[in-house]
Design a protein around this motif. Structure first.
Motif, PDB file in Angstrom:
ATOM      1  N   ALA A 265       0.841  -1.202   0.000  1.00 13.49           N
ATOM      2  CA  ALA A 265       0.000   0.000   0.000  1.00 13.49           C
ATOM      3  C   ALA A 265       0.872   1.246   0.000  1.00 13.49           C
ATOM      4  CB  ALA A 265      -0.908   0.003   1.217  1.00 13.49           C
ATOM      5  N   VAL A 266       0.481   2.205  -0.803  1.00 11.89           N
ATOM      6  CA  VAL A 266       1.218   3.465  -0.872  1.00 11.89           C
ATOM      7  C   VAL A 266       0.306   4.681  -0.701  1.00 11.89           C
ATOM      8  CG1 VAL A 266       3.115   2.577  -2.276  1.00 11.89           C
ATOM      9  CG2 VAL A 266       1.061   3.446  -3.390  1.00 11.89           C
ATOM     10  N   ILE A 267      -1.005   4.469  -0.725  1.00 11.25           N
ATOM     11  CA  ILE A 267      -1.971   5.568  -0.673  1.00 11.25           C
ATOM     12  C   ILE A 267      -2.999   5.297   0.418  1.00 11.25           C
ATOM     13  CG2 ILE A 267      -3.790   6.766  -1.965  1.00 11.25           C
ATOM     14  CD1 ILE A 267      -2.224   6.045  -4.529  1.00 11.25           C
ATOM     15  N   ILE A 268      -3.387   6.350   1.112  1.00  9.57           N
ATOM     16  CA  ILE A 268      -4.474   6.248   2.081  1.00  9.57           C
ATOM     17  C   ILE A 268      -5.717   6.825   1.415  1.00  9.57           C
ATOM     18  CG2 ILE A 268      -5.335   6.923   4.353  1.00  9.57           C
ATOM     19  CD1 ILE A 268      -2.894   4.986   4.301  1.00  9.57           C
ATOM     20  N   HIS A 269      -6.750   6.012   1.354  1.00 11.28           N
ATOM     21  CA  HIS A 269      -7.990   6.379   0.665  1.00 11.28           C
ATOM     22  C   HIS A 269      -9.056   6.828   1.662  1.00 11.28           C
ATOM     23  CE1 HIS A 269     -11.351   6.222  -2.069  1.00 11.28           C
ATOM     24  NE2 HIS A 269     -11.939   5.285  -1.358  1.00 11.28           N
ATOM     25  N   HIS A 270      -9.674   7.963   1.377  1.00 16.02           N
ATOM     26  CA  HIS A 270     -10.837   8.418   2.146  1.00 16.02           C
ATOM     27  C   HIS A 270     -12.060   7.705   1.578  1.00 16.02           C
ATOM     28  CE1 HIS A 270      -8.233  11.863   3.175  1.00 16.02           C
ATOM     29  NE2 HIS A 270      -8.980  11.933   4.265  1.00 16.02           N
ATOM     30  N   VAL A 271     -12.649   6.799   2.330  1.00 12.45           N
ATOM     31  CA  VAL A 271     -13.826   6.057   1.877  1.00 12.45           C
ATOM     32  C   VAL A 271     -14.957   7.034   1.567  1.00 12.45           C
ATOM     33  CG1 VAL A 271     -15.532   4.314   2.505  1.00 12.45           C
ATOM     34  CG2 VAL A 271     -13.121   3.979   3.106  1.00 12.45           C
ATOM     35  N   LYS A 272     -15.201   7.939   2.485  1.00 12.40           N
ATOM     36  CA  LYS A 272     -16.149   9.028   2.234  1.00 12.40           C
ATOM     37  C   LYS A 272     -15.296  10.200   1.761  1.00 12.40           C
ATOM     38  CE  LYS A 272     -19.521   7.230   5.336  1.00 12.40           C
ATOM     39  NZ  LYS A 272     -20.057   7.233   6.676  1.00 12.40           N
TER      40      LYS A 272
END
Length: 114
Positions: free
Chosen positions: A54-61
């Motif tokens: 993993a290299v990115i943090i995703h905002h689910v909302k």
């Protein structure tokens, strides 16, 4: 998130500069916390029984829809921030993937024998 941070982020979003949020120190610290929480593994790939870094943090909302959750790992009972690989993040945001297409123009020139 403090009221001051929320006001600042809301102003960035209003001015189409939401990406500036990702340079904030609180975000950088939280990003590292989420990566460690997920063992630096893409959670979408992991759900499929595969491993990818993993290299990115995703905002689910999405950040623009819910700026109040920008610095929250959890939204009540559900994860708000998850670690993803680049490919999975692009699947989550197809609108942001720039597709370059090159079209060769048919140009006609007069024949010259100089």
């Amino acid at each position: 998130m403090t009221d001051a941070q929320l006001d600042r982020l809301s102003a960035l979003i209003e001015n189409n500069n939401a990406d500036a949020f990702y340079s904030w120190k609180p975000w950088k610290r939280l990003r590292e916390t989420v990566l460690k929480l997920d063992n630096y593994e893409c959670q979408k790939c992991k759900a499929k029984g595969k491993y990818r870094h993993a290299v990115i943090i995703h905002h689910v909302k999405h950040l623009k829809d819910r700026p109040d959750l920008a610095l929250s790992i959890w939204d009540g009972k559900e994860r708000q921030l998850v670690s993803l690989c680049k490919a999975c993040h692009e699947e989550e945001h197809p609108e942001r993937v720039i597709q370059y297409q090159y079209k060769k123009k048919d140009e006609m020139f007069e024949e010259r024998w100089d």
